[in-house]
Design a protein around this motif. Structure first.
Motif, PDB file in Angstrom:
ATOM      1  N   SER A  79       0.850  -1.190   0.000  1.00 18.74           N
ATOM      2  CA  SER A  79       0.000   0.000   0.000  1.00 18.74           C
ATOM      3  C   SER A  79       0.885   1.239   0.000  1.00 18.74           C
ATOM      4  N   PRO A  80       1.363   1.644  -1.181  1.00 21.94           N
ATOM      5  CA  PRO A  80       2.227   2.824  -1.215  1.00 21.94           C
ATOM      6  C   PRO A  80       1.470   4.084  -0.792  1.00 21.94           C
ATOM      7  N   THR A  81       2.200   4.963  -0.133  1.00 24.80           N
ATOM      8  CA  THR A  81       1.602   6.240   0.265  1.00 24.80           C
ATOM      9  C   THR A  81       1.516   7.158  -0.944  1.00 24.80           C
ATOM     10  N   ASN A  82       0.769   8.233  -0.772  1.00 27.92           N
ATOM     11  CA  ASN A  82       0.679   9.240  -1.833  1.00 27.92           C
ATOM     12  C   ASN A  82       2.061   9.779  -2.186  1.00 27.92           C
ATOM     13  N   ALA A  83       2.866  10.046  -1.174  1.00 30.03           N
ATOM     14  CA  ALA A  83       4.212  10.571  -1.399  1.00 30.03           C
ATOM     15  C   ALA A  83       5.055   9.568  -2.191  1.00 30.03           C
ATOM     16  N   GLN A  84       4.920   8.275  -1.890  1.00 29.07           N
ATOM     17  CA  GLN A  84       5.672   7.261  -2.617  1.00 29.07           C
ATOM     18  C   GLN A  84       5.224   7.165  -4.080  1.00 29.07           C
ATOM     19  N   VAL A  85       3.933   7.299  -4.302  1.00 33.94           N
ATOM     20  CA  VAL A  85       3.414   7.268  -5.679  1.00 33.94           C
ATOM     21  C   VAL A  85       3.933   8.469  -6.468  1.00 33.94           C
ATOM     22  N   ILE A  86       3.893   9.643  -5.847  1.00 26.10           N
ATOM     23  CA  ILE A  86       4.392  10.851  -6.519  1.00 26.10           C
ATOM     24  C   ILE A  86       5.880  10.706  -6.829  1.00 26.10           C
ATOM     25  N   ALA A  87       6.639  10.206  -5.856  1.00 23.94           N
ATOM     26  CA  ALA A  87       8.080  10.001  -6.075  1.00 23.94           C
ATOM     27  C   ALA A  87       8.320   8.997  -7.204  1.00 23.94           C
ATOM     28  N   GLN A  88       7.498   7.972  -7.272  1.00 25.39           N
ATOM     29  CA  GLN A  88       7.653   6.962  -8.319  1.00 25.39           C
ATOM     30  C   GLN A  88       7.343   7.536  -9.693  1.00 25.39           C
ATOM     31  N   VAL A  89       6.330   8.368  -9.788  1.00 27.03           N
ATOM     32  CA  VAL A  89       5.995   8.996 -11.076  1.00 27.03           C
ATOM     33  C   VAL A  89       7.168   9.859 -11.548  1.00 27.03           C
ATOM     34  N   ARG A  90       7.771  10.614 -10.641  1.00 32.58           N
ATOM     35  CA  ARG A  90       8.940  11.433 -10.998  1.00 32.58           C
ATOM     36  C   ARG A  90      10.093  10.533 -11.433  1.00 32.58           C
ATOM     37  N   ALA A  91      10.320   9.452 -10.679  1.00 33.67           N
ATOM     38  CA  ALA A  91      11.402   8.528 -11.032  1.00 33.67           C
ATOM     39  C   ALA A  91      11.151   7.905 -12.404  1.00 33.67           C
ATOM     40  N   LEU A  92       9.916   7.516 -12.674  1.00 31.44           N
ATOM     41  CA  LEU A  92       9.593   6.925 -13.968  1.00 31.44           C
ATOM     42  C   LEU A  92       9.796   7.910 -15.110  1.00 31.44           C
ATOM     43  N   THR A  93       9.498   9.171 -14.872  1.00 31.35           N
ATOM     44  CA  THR A  93       9.713  10.186 -15.903  1.00 31.35           C
ATOM     45  C   THR A  93      11.206  10.309 -16.217  1.00 31.35           C
ATOM     46  N   ARG A  94      12.040  10.341 -15.177  1.00 32.41           N
ATOM     47  CA  ARG A  94      13.491  10.383 -15.391  1.00 32.41           C
ATOM     48  C   ARG A  94      13.962   9.120 -16.118  1.00 32.41           C
ATOM     49  N   GLN A  95      13.422   7.978 -15.716  1.00 29.56           N
ATOM     50  CA  GLN A  95      13.812   6.720 -16.338  1.00 29.56           C
ATOM     51  C   GLN A  95      13.420   6.684 -17.817  1.00 29.56           C
ATOM     52  N   MET A  96      12.252   7.199 -18.132  1.00 26.59           N
ATOM     53  CA  MET A  96      11.828   7.240 -19.533  1.00 26.59           C
ATOM     54  C   MET A  96      12.728   8.159 -20.350  1.00 26.59           C
ATOM     55  N   ASN A  97      13.132   9.283 -19.761  1.00 27.09           N
ATOM     56  CA  ASN A  97      14.070  10.157 -20.466  1.00 27.09           C
ATOM     57  C   ASN A  97      15.364   9.415 -20.776  1.00 27.09           C
ATOM     58  N   THR A  98      15.824   8.624 -19.814  1.00 29.89           N
ATOM     59  CA  THR A  98      17.041   7.840 -20.020  1.00 29.89           C
ATOM     60  C   THR A  98      16.851   6.839 -21.149  1.00 29.89           C
ATOM     61  N   LEU A  99      15.744   6.116 -21.112  1.00 30.07           N
ATOM     62  CA  LEU A  99      15.474   5.133 -22.164  1.00 30.07           C
ATOM     63  C   LEU A  99      15.305   5.787 -23.534  1.00 30.07           C
ATOM     64  N   ILE A 100      14.661   6.939 -23.563  1.00 30.30           N
ATOM     65  CA  ILE A 100      14.487   7.659 -24.835  1.00 30.30           C
ATOM     66  C   ILE A 100      15.848   8.072 -25.377  1.00 30.30           C
ATOM     67  N   ARG A 101      16.709   8.605 -24.512  1.00 31.80           N
ATOM     68  CA  ARG A 101      18.058   8.987 -24.960  1.00 31.80           C
ATOM     69  C   ARG A 101      18.785   7.790 -25.577  1.00 31.80           C
ATOM     70  N   LEU A 102      18.716   6.646 -24.894  1.00 37.59           N
ATOM     71  CA  LEU A 102      19.380   5.452 -25.428  1.00 37.59           C
ATOM     72  C   LEU A 102      18.747   4.997 -26.735  1.00 37.59           C
ATOM     73  N   THR A 103      17.418   5.049 -26.817  1.00 37.15           N
ATOM     74  CA  THR A 103      16.709   4.574 -28.008  1.00 37.15           C
ATOM     75  C   THR A 103      17.026   5.418 -29.232  1.00 37.15           C
ATOM     76  N   VAL A 104      17.042   6.733 -29.060  1.00 38.63           N
ATOM     77  CA  VAL A 104      17.283   7.614 -30.215  1.00 38.63           C
ATOM     78  C   VAL A 104      18.765   7.956 -30.372  1.00 38.63           C
ATOM     79  N   ASN A 105      19.601   7.316 -29.543  1.00 38.77           N
ATOM     80  CA  ASN A 105      21.050   7.508 -29.591  1.00 38.77           C
ATOM     81  C   ASN A 105      21.450   8.960 -29.357  1.00 38.77           C
ATOM     82  N   ASP A 106      20.742   9.626 -28.456  1.00 37.12           N
ATOM     83  CA  ASP A 106      21.094  10.993 -28.051  1.00 37.12           C
ATOM     84  C   ASP A 106      22.002  10.877 -26.827  1.00 37.12           C
ATOM     85  N   LEU A 107      23.297  10.829 -27.093  1.00 38.35           N
ATOM     86  CA  LEU A 107      24.269  10.615 -26.024  1.00 38.35           C
ATOM     87  C   LEU A 107      24.991  11.915 -25.657  1.00 38.35           C
TER      88      LEU A 107
END
Length: 111
Positions: A79-107
């Motif tokens: 049962s994640p708290t609201n704060a944990q969910v918000i932190a996870q959404v931010r972390a996922l956004t950063r992670q997606m940026n990382t994956l996008i950089r790798l996918t499009v070869n923007d190094l």
């Protein structure tokens, strides 16, 4: 920086140093230096850019592997708290940026 094995009669007779942008000629005594040409500078810049891109690729890959650990920990919460969910959404956004950089070869960076 001149490598130890290049002085005075190591395996190398010539040495190029991208840091100082100089050519060294050890066939002469004392050794001679010559500055890089425009073509040499362009090649050195290209080598530096490739090295930076490879370092960035390695950093991004490390970030992806670390993200897996964090995501597993979040998924294990019953049962994640609201704060944990918000932190996870931010972390996922950063992670997606990382994956996008790798996918499009923007190094060009690791942010």
């Amino acid at each position: 920086m001149i490598p130890e094995d290049a002085w005075p009669a190591g395996d190398r007779r010539y040495w190029t140093d991208d840091e100082t942008r100089l050519h060294y000629d050890f066939t002469e005594t004392p050794y001679a230096t010559a500055p890089y040409t425009a073509e040499d500078n362009a090649a050195a810049d290209e080598r530096a850019a490739k090295a930076e891109a490879e370092a960035n690729r390695a950093t991004l890959a490390d970030q992806v592997h670390a993200a897996l650990t964090g995501n597993r920990a979040f998924l294990a919460l019953t049962s994640p708290t609201n704060a944990q969910v918000i932190a996870q959404v931010r972390a996922l956004t950063r992670q997606m940026n990382t994956l996008i950089r790798l996918t499009v070869n923007d190094l060009s960076g690791t942010d």
